[in-house]
Design a protein around this motif. Sequence first.
Motif, PDB file in Angstrom:
ATOM      1  N   TRP A 171      16.027  22.751 -25.204  1.00 10.29           N
ATOM      2  CA  TRP A 171      16.727  22.525 -26.447  1.00 10.29           C
ATOM      3  C   TRP A 171      16.189  21.217 -27.013  1.00 10.29           C
ATOM      4  O   TRP A 171      16.075  20.926 -28.352  1.00 10.29           O
ATOM      5  CB  TRP A 171      18.252  22.318 -26.152  1.00 10.29           C
ATOM      6  CG  TRP A 171      19.111  21.939 -27.396  1.00 10.29           C
ATOM      7  CD1 TRP A 171      19.564  22.844 -28.171  1.00 10.29           C
ATOM      8  CD2 TRP A 171      19.274  20.745 -27.944  1.00 10.29           C
ATOM      9  NE1 TRP A 171      20.264  22.142 -29.239  1.00 10.29           N
ATOM     10  CE2 TRP A 171      20.108  20.802 -28.870  1.00 10.29           C
ATOM     11  CE3 TRP A 171      19.003  19.519 -27.268  1.00 10.29           C
ATOM     12  CZ2 TRP A 171      20.615  19.633 -29.673  1.00 10.29           C
ATOM     13  CZ3 TRP A 171      19.629  18.353 -27.790  1.00 10.29           C
ATOM     14  CH2 TRP A 171      20.300  18.321 -28.957  1.00 10.29           C
ATOM     15  N   ILE A 172      16.300  19.987 -26.128  1.00 16.06           N
ATOM     16  CA  ILE A 172      15.627  18.937 -26.538  1.00 16.06           C
ATOM     17  C   ILE A 172      14.104  18.985 -27.005  1.00 16.06           C
ATOM     18  O   ILE A 172      13.743  18.714 -27.973  1.00 16.06           O
ATOM     19  CB  ILE A 172      15.389  17.796 -25.284  1.00 16.06           C
ATOM     20  CG1 ILE A 172      16.885  17.736 -24.877  1.00 16.06           C
ATOM     21  CG2 ILE A 172      14.680  16.866 -25.850  1.00 16.06           C
ATOM     22  CD1 ILE A 172      16.838  17.169 -23.467  1.00 16.06           C
ATOM     23  N   GLU A 173      13.284  19.757 -26.336  1.00 19.00           N
ATOM     24  CA  GLU A 173      11.736  20.058 -26.814  1.00 19.00           C
ATOM     25  C   GLU A 173      11.899  20.789 -28.242  1.00 19.00           C
ATOM     26  O   GLU A 173      11.121  20.228 -29.287  1.00 19.00           O
ATOM     27  CB  GLU A 173      10.945  20.567 -25.944  1.00 19.00           C
ATOM     28  CG  GLU A 173       9.646  20.914 -26.097  1.00 19.00           C
ATOM     29  CD  GLU A 173       9.047  19.400 -25.918  1.00 19.00           C
ATOM     30  OE1 GLU A 173       7.828  19.383 -26.725  1.00 19.00           O
ATOM     31  OE2 GLU A 173       9.354  18.764 -25.281  1.00 19.00           O
ATOM     32  N   LYS A 174      12.673  21.630 -28.637  1.00 18.50           N
ATOM     33  CA  LYS A 174      12.318  22.481 -29.780  1.00 18.50           C
ATOM     34  C   LYS A 174      13.360  21.736 -30.766  1.00 18.50           C
ATOM     35  O   LYS A 174      13.147  22.394 -32.035  1.00 18.50           O
ATOM     36  CB  LYS A 174      13.094  23.886 -29.389  1.00 18.50           C
ATOM     37  CG  LYS A 174      12.231  24.683 -28.357  1.00 18.50           C
ATOM     38  CD  LYS A 174      12.765  26.090 -27.974  1.00 18.50           C
ATOM     39  CE  LYS A 174      11.939  26.490 -27.001  1.00 18.50           C
ATOM     40  NZ  LYS A 174      10.410  27.053 -27.424  1.00 18.50           N
ATOM     41  N   THR A 175      14.282  20.995 -30.622  1.00 19.45           N
ATOM     42  CA  THR A 175      14.787  20.342 -31.655  1.00 19.45           C
ATOM     43  C   THR A 175      14.190  19.004 -32.183  1.00 19.45           C
ATOM     44  O   THR A 175      14.943  18.668 -33.305  1.00 19.45           O
ATOM     45  CB  THR A 175      16.523  20.295 -31.480  1.00 19.45           C
ATOM     46  OG1 THR A 175      16.737  19.312 -30.194  1.00 19.45           O
ATOM     47  CG2 THR A 175      16.851  21.745 -31.258  1.00 19.45           C
TER      48      THR A 175
END
Length: 415
Positions: free
Chosen positions: A106-110
Amino acid sequence: MTDLPGRENDPNENPFAMFGSPEQIAAAMRQFADMLSAPQSAGPVNWDMAKNIARHAVVAEGDPSVMEGERRQIVDALNLADLWLNEATTLPSGVTSPQAWSRSEWIEKTVPVWKQLCEPIAARMVETMGGTLSATGLPPEAQAMAGPLMGMLKQMGGMMVGQQLGQALGTLAREVVGSSDIGLPLSDTAALLPGGIAAFSEGLETPAEEIRIYLALREAAHHRLFQHVPWLRAHLLGAVEEYARGITVDVSALEGKLQGLDLNNPEQLQEILGGGELLKPEETERQKAALVRLETALALVEGWVATVVDESAEGKLPSATALAETVRRRRATGGPAERTFATLVGLELRPRRLREAAALWKALTAERGVEGRDAVWNHPDLMPTADDLADPDSFVKGEARFDLSALEEPKDDEE
């Protein structure tokens, strides 16, 4: 250098006195050597550092990879929810490749959207810190001598802002259940987090499958809206950016904190930049208008989502009403969305008007049907305003506002 008593710490005599002795400065430089040698980013925030800090925060509390069984459950729930939504809205599907994410994913993709949201205020923080340090009353020749140190402190300030953002994202990642919790489009992909669903479910006496499908309905509904209302993404992100441009840094408070700055204490630097107390909105009409526009838009998005989810779940999910109330309480008491805006862009957001927005959408459905209700999203000029939320009956009865052809017809009769 004078030998007069009491002049030892005169900045005009010793331009570095405010930062401690030369030995302290040297120790601080060694202490921050690794940080300063990190690759520089093009903007005010080192996002690689922010991502690493956020990932470390979630891994420290456990962030297992998504198992194949969990992935299948999430994908099935999102696909089923998408089918149910067909009965409650005319907007087509926005779920093309449903995914299950770990918190680190989630961190990487947002992060790309977080860059857009956070960099305006991050730049202001870094620039203000550098300017404040440079304007400490030193004479020009002393400022020239202190130039390298000032540059180092400004660089450290940017890294500390990145650290603050990383910690905030790490905290948020432990609470979110999908890509749309904060009401803004953080990803083009519909996704749920098994870890977030488990955290949401704690203390609820509801079957896990019902919780998963209900949260999938909310995720899929958000993506229908953002995928098929082309102006909405820019409208929301633009409102956030407009508000952020009106955020100022409390220079007097920053100067007060810098008075006792100890470069040997990295925690103190983090405390100086951490929290939102240094950020304050300008009390201008433009700033107030941006806030009203943002709060109204977020309330309308959430109200529409709540309306279509309720309609989709009716007769299918026995616990839908209880889960809807759980979500409302979570938002009203300051859930992930509210804390995120307060921490990252200095916005004390509270969804004061969610119930009014949901009531307006329900009234539109009753008066004009699903097609007429969803047609309001066809153009931003057709959308309810903050005043309409206070008087929904007038908006619902105002049929002329829903006729798009009126926007194009010649007005020859208006002489």
